[in-house]
Scaffold this active site. Sequence first.
Site: not given
Length: 203
Positions: A11-15, A90
């Site tokens: 799950f990605g929520y930024g870049s 990350e």
Amino acid sequence: MKTQEGCLWVFGYGSLVWKPNFEFSRREVGHIRGYKRRFWHGDDFYRGDKDKPARVVTLVEEKEACTWGVAYQVMNKQVEECLQYLNMREVVLGGYVTQTVEFIPQEKHQDRIWALVYIATSDSPTYLGPASELEIATQISICRGTTGHNMEYLSRLAEFMRRHCPEVDDEHLFSIEAAVFSIFHACGGTEPPEQYSLPMQMF
């Protein structure tokens, strides 16, 4: 919720919502619950430097909150390559740690999914913590790193939300974007450069 052997969801929520940079088999827009997205983490590599660390997002626990983003499915041999890449991006360079969260797809009648997520906590040496919207916007407006300006990071995330989650009012994100625009206008500009727009073929 369903899991599958040889399969990993991230799950990605930024870049990661616009630039995963790893091979994946499928992606889904959706959200997780119990976390709010905040520009409380520092970045001294990608969008800033040691002297002027950028402001990037992390997740902060809050029972009633939810955060929208993109979940990527990686399969079989993609899994090891993905994890190696994200560990460097990350963890080593970003200062994030991993957790597992329940991802809820935007499309109705789809199963919930266990997904890996990268979160920066106050234990990270580059964590910056809370600040006013104006302070965060000011910091974003002057920072640049190896992959570009901090304003680009903010603009791409805001555009993703408008394009793919138009019903969601991300007050923290949009308030900081508005503050950056105000700073830019006060300095004699009209709006941030056009190259900060997302490519239309992103999804």
